[in-house]
Design an enzyme around this catalytic site. Structure first.
Site, PDB file in Angstrom:
ATOM      1  CB  CYS A 309      40.216  42.807   0.757  1.00 51.93           C
ATOM      2  SG  CYS A 309      41.873  44.502   1.446  1.00 51.93           S
ATOM      3  CB  CYS A 311      37.067  40.597   2.557  1.00 54.56           C
ATOM      4  SG  CYS A 311      35.220  40.622   3.795  1.00 54.56           S
ATOM      5  CG  ASP A 353      14.760   0.428   8.773  1.00 50.34           C
ATOM      6  OD1 ASP A 353      15.016  -0.846   8.005  1.00 50.34           O
ATOM      7  OD2 ASP A 353      14.603   0.847   9.632  1.00 50.34           O
ATOM      8  CB  THR A 355      10.383  -1.499  10.998  1.00 45.55           C
ATOM      9  OG1 THR A 355       9.981  -2.802  10.381  1.00 45.55           O
ATOM     10  CG2 THR A 355       9.776  -1.126  12.410  1.00 45.55           C
ATOM     11  CG  ASP A 550      14.283   4.573  13.178  1.00 47.03           C
ATOM     12  OD1 ASP A 550      14.576   2.921  12.613  1.00 47.03           O
ATOM     13  OD2 ASP A 550      12.830   4.084  13.436  1.00 47.03           O
ATOM     14  CG  ASP A 636      36.784  44.148   0.114  1.00 51.47           C
ATOM     15  OD1 ASP A 636      37.279  43.063  -0.098  1.00 51.47           O
ATOM     16  OD2 ASP A 636      36.981  44.448   1.219  1.00 51.47           O
TER      17      ASP A 636
END
Length: 655
Positions: A309, A311, A353, A355, A550, A636
């Site tokens: 399995c 899972c 950036d 500012t 921004d 499992d």
């Protein structure tokens, strides 16, 4: 938000094609929906309790009436198996024949055929326990972020003229004025228009020390007012406040799969049918070709089916990503999906950036230089001329005067002199405040003073000169200063081996001065297309590039970067274009975001290793006859719980 949360997280029926199923498509029908409310009140909880009770009753009947114990265990098994088989059939009809439920159904039915009814009933019960534990654990990640919504008060005190009344917070409109009393939670994002107080932002930002805020400062919904009454102008409706945006972005992000998660999904589509083939070969080949006992090898084949399995393997990535997204969001680190979370850890260069990103985004008074009058007089008369102005430089001077406890005198006959400065009559004397060139037209400026002004300009500062009557009184220098944590934040990135560079449209002199202060490479006087071009050049050089900004002018570069990050308080365009956002504007949070990515990828690797290692061990021991059905399902279930609990470690607060 609630609807988005429901779609993203609610437990789902695997035969349907809900959005939640789309998220866990690779689980092939296995029910990993998070539990709502107490575990014992959920559908899975009630089924697990019923199956456990049936198993206990069957054990009692088998002990008291051995002749009918087979029937008792069969009934106990069917109590849990019927819902599992129903999900398996629905998943098969929906195009997923090799679901985990189907493997479970085949294994339980096979155990019944070979008369291993007691083990079959126990295996079904343990399977349900595993599912339940997964749901509870998955719910923790969801609750971690959903609990943020509880921080916002349900009501607010609305001001209408001279009267106040209590209204539902969700009805507040942008522009409304609300009153926030000491000790109250702030009910909306807004800007302070009256009052000064300490704000406890820990519930939203994780900041342990209250932040002092005054007029024109921004406050967030869900934070706590400290020691004074505030009047706040609402800047965002309830559906768009800081916390609502955090929750919405995380809910959306959890729908976006990381490359690792997509690979695991694709792998499981081939892995699961492969398990069925291997189990069939284990059950059939030894009896047919080596004289093995049919019941013994069919039993081993069924155990292999359960061991196979996938899972734990499939839940390993989404569990870690969901926990990380929630953890980051509580710190104000918003990531728009698992792919972004994974990509952050691969960054080798970051372009900032200036500012509003590396700097505060508003000028501050850095120097008050006395020439013919005392510093206090220079600031006092300059503030008198700036009262009532909304110009950023004027606000900086008024803020500095307030900080120094200086009350500006009243001026009369105020005039704005285009391109030169302002003048007014203060204390019976004409006062001028403006550019050095305009001041030189009024009074002589000695060479020593000109050199001082030039020196301040070379540091990237804007200098205005004050003239009182016919006296050169002094000068005030202002600059958009770096954020308090900018130096430490950039150092954390360079220490991690990441190249940093500043891309700005500002003049070269100012940018170079800030760059020298921060210790970062600078490219200045850039247009938006120049920033985008430089990001492209860095990528061609082999860097994995992040871009942080921004403003609208940053949007092209944010889109061009491998990962675009919007700095808190940025424009809507920047926030929409970016892949992630540092909501509270701390430069150091960029390094935290990258660290979170790396911790998440380590966690995913650990989870995959746990899942595969346990399967290999129990596959070998089963074929050798050392272990059987019980250990197989415990392997499992145990692996799934271990993987989920390991992922939940990522919910711990980020440092």
């Amino acid at each position: 938000i609630q609807e988005a949360s429901h779609n993203a997280h609610a437990g789902h029926d695997h035969g349907s094609k809900s959005s939640a199923e789309g998220k866990f498509e690779g689980l092939h029908g296995h029910d990993h929906g998070s539990s709502e409310g107490p575990w014992w009140a959920s559908k899975k909880g009630r089924l697990t309790i019923l199956a456990g009770a049936s198993l206990a009753v069957a054990y009692g009947i088998g002990y008291l009436v051995p002749a009918i114990e087979t029937y008792a265990y069969t009934i106990a098994m069917l109590v849990g198996l019927v819902p599992i088989a129903r999900r398996a059939i629905m998943a098969a009809l929906a195009g997923t024949p090799f679901s985990i439920e189907m493997l479970m159904t085949i294994a339980a039915a096979g155990a019944l055929v070979i008369n291993a009814t007691e083990e079959a009933a126990a295996v079904v019960f343990l399977f349900l326990v595993g599912e339940l534990l997964e749901g509870v654990a998955a719910g923790k990640a969801r609750d971690s972020i959903k609990s943020l919504t509880a921080l916002v008060p349900k009501t607010a005190i609305l001001e209408e003229g001279s009267e106040t009344r209590e209204v539902p917070a969700e009805t507040l409109a942008v522009g409304s004025i609300i009153m926030v009393r000491p000790g109250d939670r702030i009910s909306a994002d807004g800007v302070i228009i009256a009052g000064e107080s300490s704000i406890d932002e820990a519930p939203v930002t994780g900041e342990s020390v209250p932040v002092r805020k005054a007029v024109d400062d921004t406050v967030f919904a869900g934070t706590v007012n400290g020691d004074a009454v505030l009047r706040v102008r609402v800047t965002a409706a309830a559906a768009d406040n800081t916390i609502a945006r955090v929750v919405r972005l995380v809910e959306e992000a959890q729908e976006s799969k990381a490359p690792t998660e997509r690979f695991i999904d694709r792998f499981s589509k081939y892995y699961t049918p492969g398990v069925v083939v291997v189990a069939a070969l284990v059950a059939v080949i030894p009896p047919l070709f080596a004289g093995g006992i049919w019941s013994e090898w069919v039993y081993k084949g069924l155990a292999v089916l359960l061991i196979g399995c996938p899972c734990a393997l499939v839940i390993s990535t989404p569990a870690a990503i969901a926990a990380s997204l929630s953890s980051g969001a509580r710190r104000g680190l918003l990531l728009k999906g698992g792919a972004v979370l994974e990509g952050l850890g691969n960054l080798t260069a970051i372009a900032f950036d200036k500012t509003g990103t590396l700097t505060e985004g508003k000028p501050q008074v850095t120097d008050v230089v006395p020439f013919g009058r005392e510093s206090e007089d220079v600031l006092r008369f300059a503030a008198a001329l700036e009262v009532g102005s909304s110009h950023p430089l004027a606000l900086a001077i008024l803020s500095k005067a307030k900080e120094e406890g200086i009350v500006p005198p009243t001026g009369t006959d105020a005039k704005a002199l285009g391109g030169k400065g302002v003048s007014a009559i203060v204390d019976g004397v004409e006062v001028f405040f403006g550019s050095p060139r305009a001041a030189a037209e009024r009074v002589p400026v000695p060479v020593a003073h000109l050199e001082k002004i030039t020196s301040l300009n070379d540091e990237g500062k804007t200098v205005s000169v004050l003239v009182i009557g016919d006296v050169l009184a002094g000068a005030i220098a202002m600059r958009d200063e770096p954020r308090a944590d900018a130096v430490a934040g950039l150092k954390a990135l360079t220490d991690a081996g990441i190249k940093t560079i500043m891309l700005t449209g500002d003049n070269k002199r100012t940018a170079t001065a800030i760059g020298a202060q921060l210790g970062i490479e600078v490219r200045a006087e850039l247009m938006p297309e120049d920033k985008q071009r430089i990001v492209g050049e860095l990528k061609k050089e082999g860097y994995v590039v992040g871009k942080i900004g921004d403003g609208i002018n940053d949007a092209p570069a944010l889109a061009a970067a491998d990962v675009g990050i919007a700095m808190g308080g940025g424009t809507d365009v920047a926030l929409e274009t970016a892949d992630a956002a540092v909501l509270h504007g701390r430069v150091a949070d960029v390094a935290l975001m990258i660290d979170l990515s790396k911790r998440t990828m380590r966690n995913i690797f650990q989870n995959i290793t746990i899942a595969l290692s346990l399967k290999v061990v129990f596959l070998v021991t089963t074929i050798l006859g050392i272990t059987g059905l019980w250990p197989a399902i415990l392997a499992d279930t145990g692996a799934t719980v271990l993987v989920t609990m390991n992922a939940l470690r990522l919910l711990r607060p980020i440092r």
